[in-house]
Write an enzyme that holds these catalytic residues in place. Structure first.
Site, PDB file in Angstrom:
ATOM      1  N   GLU A  17      17.213  54.763   7.348  1.00 24.80           N
ATOM      2  CA  GLU A  17      17.487  56.190   7.505  1.00 24.80           C
ATOM      3  C   GLU A  17      16.366  57.043   6.918  1.00 24.80           C
ATOM      4  O   GLU A  17      15.976  58.068   7.498  1.00 24.80           O
ATOM      5  CB  GLU A  17      18.809  56.539   6.819  1.00 24.80           C
ATOM      6  CG  GLU A  17      20.028  55.800   7.389  1.00 24.80           C
ATOM      7  CD  GLU A  17      20.314  54.476   6.699  1.00 24.80           C
ATOM      8  OE1 GLU A  17      21.479  54.065   6.686  1.00 24.80           O
ATOM      9  OE2 GLU A  17      19.365  53.838   6.183  1.00 24.80           O
TER      10      GLU A  17
ATOM     11  N   CYS B 202      21.577  56.569   1.004  1.00 24.86           N
ATOM     12  CA  CYS B 202      21.088  57.102   2.279  1.00 24.86           C
ATOM     13  C   CYS B 202      22.043  58.128   2.870  1.00 24.86           C
ATOM     14  O   CYS B 202      21.626  59.037   3.582  1.00 24.86           O
ATOM     15  CB  CYS B 202      20.859  55.966   3.271  1.00 24.86           C
ATOM     16  SG  CYS B 202      19.469  54.906   2.837  1.00 24.86           S
TER      17      CYS B 202
ATOM     18  N   TRP C 143       5.312  13.017  14.703  1.00 24.66           N
ATOM     19  CA  TRP C 143       6.255  14.115  14.936  1.00 24.66           C
ATOM     20  C   TRP C 143       7.218  13.705  16.037  1.00 24.66           C
ATOM     21  O   TRP C 143       6.785  13.170  17.067  1.00 24.66           O
ATOM     22  CB  TRP C 143       5.536  15.407  15.327  1.00 24.66           C
ATOM     23  CG  TRP C 143       4.618  15.904  14.272  1.00 24.66           C
ATOM     24  CD1 TRP C 143       3.270  15.792  14.227  1.00 24.66           C
ATOM     25  CD2 TRP C 143       4.998  16.624  13.087  1.00 24.66           C
ATOM     26  NE1 TRP C 143       2.772  16.382  13.110  1.00 24.66           N
ATOM     27  CE2 TRP C 143       3.810  16.911  12.397  1.00 24.66           C
ATOM     28  CE3 TRP C 143       6.212  17.050  12.566  1.00 24.66           C
ATOM     29  CZ2 TRP C 143       3.815  17.607  11.183  1.00 24.66           C
ATOM     30  CZ3 TRP C 143       6.213  17.736  11.381  1.00 24.66           C
ATOM     31  CH2 TRP C 143       5.025  18.008  10.698  1.00 24.66           C
TER      32      TRP C 143
ATOM     33  N   ASP D 126       7.910  12.698   1.544  1.00 24.35           N
ATOM     34  CA  ASP D 126       7.013  13.426   2.439  1.00 24.35           C
ATOM     35  C   ASP D 126       6.038  14.355   1.729  1.00 24.35           C
ATOM     36  O   ASP D 126       5.053  14.789   2.341  1.00 24.35           O
ATOM     37  CB  ASP D 126       7.837  14.255   3.439  1.00 24.35           C
ATOM     38  CG  ASP D 126       8.752  13.388   4.294  1.00 24.35           C
ATOM     39  OD1 ASP D 126       8.439  12.197   4.461  1.00 24.35           O
ATOM     40  OD2 ASP D 126       9.772  13.910   4.784  1.00 24.35           O
TER      41      ASP D 126
ATOM     42  N   ARG E 287       4.412  28.646   7.948  1.00 24.12           N
ATOM     43  CA  ARG E 287       3.040  28.620   8.430  1.00 24.12           C
ATOM     44  C   ARG E 287       3.020  28.978   9.909  1.00 24.12           C
ATOM     45  O   ARG E 287       3.945  28.673  10.642  1.00 24.12           O
ATOM     46  CB  ARG E 287       2.411  27.237   8.216  1.00 24.12           C
ATOM     47  CG  ARG E 287       2.428  26.801   6.757  1.00 24.12           C
ATOM     48  CD  ARG E 287       1.736  25.449   6.544  1.00 24.12           C
ATOM     49  NE  ARG E 287       2.401  24.349   7.235  1.00 24.12           N
ATOM     50  CZ  ARG E 287       3.472  23.716   6.763  1.00 24.12           C
ATOM     51  NH1 ARG E 287       4.031  24.098   5.612  1.00 24.12           N
ATOM     52  NH2 ARG E 287       4.000  22.719   7.436  1.00 24.12           N
TER      53      ARG E 287
ATOM     54  N   GLY F  73      16.970  15.290   3.957  1.00 17.28           N
ATOM     55  CA  GLY F  73      17.162  13.981   4.551  1.00 17.28           C
ATOM     56  C   GLY F  73      18.610  13.711   4.880  1.00 17.28           C
ATOM     57  O   GLY F  73      19.509  14.507   4.593  1.00 17.28           O
TER      58      GLY F  73
END
Length: 397
Positions: free
Chosen positions: A77, A112, A202, A232, A239, A332
């Site tokens: 607003e 507001c 992948w 991992d 990203r 996992g």
């Protein structure tokens, strides 16, 4: 109306007794424009809701518009009022179309509703009532007391539906005291998330992986387990997406096994948008590791539960108190199974690749059933092609 990620969502009705006037379909174009503005705040406003506002004159001409900025900055607003002033437009008697009821409390910014009334706005149309107990109809009530006409869209209006879904985590935190938990999984067609040897990069294509980063970006925090960290060594940040903020990071680490050289410890950033890293543990031992993590800027939180494990339900309540709206789980199969068994997952975001891997690691470690009626029942809410893969959005039936 579909969100920028291409999903059409269902929604629950939301009515408030202080709102006594509704607008029937079709939704005025100005409100649709306000919703588009709210979508522009998707990756910006956490932990505040994503809100858009458009101010129009009696003929429907746009005088000013804006969306909520990052936490501590102006709300939608105020941005719309500033935009109108910058254009040299008077807003006396104008209508403000806003996707969520104007706030009525002093938080990081002022109310507001008072700003709209002071500016001379003649009417305010909101898509939804604000679920925050500090507002919850008070914004519209204060506007009405100041002589401003107040209206709210019908709960079934598509814009109202989309406005709530855009802020589903905010509504969850305000109404349930819990973040909205979204579990992301990338799997083969036969449900394997990794080979038996743990290799998973992948399974899905680059388009699905990019889409997954967009979903990370909208979350307040990303959650994983220590098993994923040890296997991992991921960064678990966003990203490839032009986002002004990185989601906070949550690690479930019952025995405090976090390596001090883990990559994710180098993703905190600096300044007022710095990423918080919260490690939840169930042990009071390993004091040297606790001190070393604390020195690295990590917050170690004791949350012991049965069996020497972290109490996941209590952890989620604690995260809600830390203003986490949407929790994005990338873990996992063991931790996934724990979340599912305890009924803590609100939404599943599943990417299915058109390949068969055979025996491997499934998406969740669940107990064997003897009756089909014991299955976790889900309902499809959206099915989309993302490159060569499928993206499925599911919620509990």
């Amino acid at each position: 109306m579909r969100c920028p990620l291409g999903l059409a969502y269902p929604c629950h009705d939301l009515l408030h007794p202080t709102i006594d006037v509704t607008l029937s379909n079709p939704t005025p174009q100005a409100m649709n424009l306000a919703l588009n503005l709210a979508h522009q705040a998707l990756w910006l406003t956490s932990p505040n809701p994503r809100v858009g506002c458009v101010i129009t004159d009696a003929d429907g001409n746009v005088l000013g518009q804006g969306h909520t900025q990052r936490a501590g900055g102006p709300h939608a607003e105020i941005m719309a009022l500033r935009d109108a002033a910058a254009r040299g437009h008077s807003v006396q008697g104008a209508t403000a179309w806003v996707t969520l009821e104007p706030c009525a409390h002093q938080g990081r910014t002022g109310p507001c509703c008072d700003a709209l009334a002071a500016a001379g706005i003649g009417r305010v149309v909101a898509a939804l009532t604000d679920p925050n107990p500090q507002v919850a109809g008070q914004g519209m009530a204060r506007l009405a007391a100041a002589g401003v006409q107040t209206h709210i869209l019908d709960a079934q209006d598509d814009t109202a539906v989309q406005a709530r879904e855009l802020n589903i985590g905010f509504f969850s935190r305000m109404e349930r005291g819990l973040p909205w938990v979204r579990m992301k999984v990338a799997a083969s067609l036969d449900g394997q998330t990794a080979l038996q040897n743990g290799k998973s990069q992948w399974i899905t294509g680059p388009e699905a992986r990019a889409d997954g980063h967009a979903w990370r970006a909208r979350a307040c925090a990303i959650l994983t387990g220590i098993g994923t960290v040890l296997e991992d060594d991921p960064q678990l940040n966003v990203r490839g997406v032009d986002t002004p903020r990185q989601p906070h990071l949550v690690v479930v680490d019952s025995r405090l096994d976090m390596p001090l050289n883990a990559k994710l410890l180098n993703t905190q950033g600096t300044g007022d948008q710095a990423r918080q890293i919260w490690v939840y543990t169930a042990t009071t031992e390993n004091l040297d590791k606790r001190a070393a993590l604390t020195k690295r800027g990590v917050t170690v939180i004791d949350m012991p539960g049965p069996g020497g494990k972290v109490d996941l339900a209590a952890m989620l309540r604690d995260l809600a108190r830390r203003e986490i709206n949407e929790m994005h789980v990338e873990a996992g199969h063991k931790l996934n199974g724990s979340f599912i068994r305890e009924g803590l997952v609100d939404e599943f975001l599943v990417y299915l690749a058109p390949q068969l891997l055979g025996p491997g690691q499934g998406l969740a470690n669940l107990p064997a059933l003897t009756e089909l009626r014991g299955a976790v029942q889900l309902a499809f809410h959206a099915v989309d092609r993302i490159g060569p893969d499928l993206r499925l959005l599911l919620r509990r039936a």
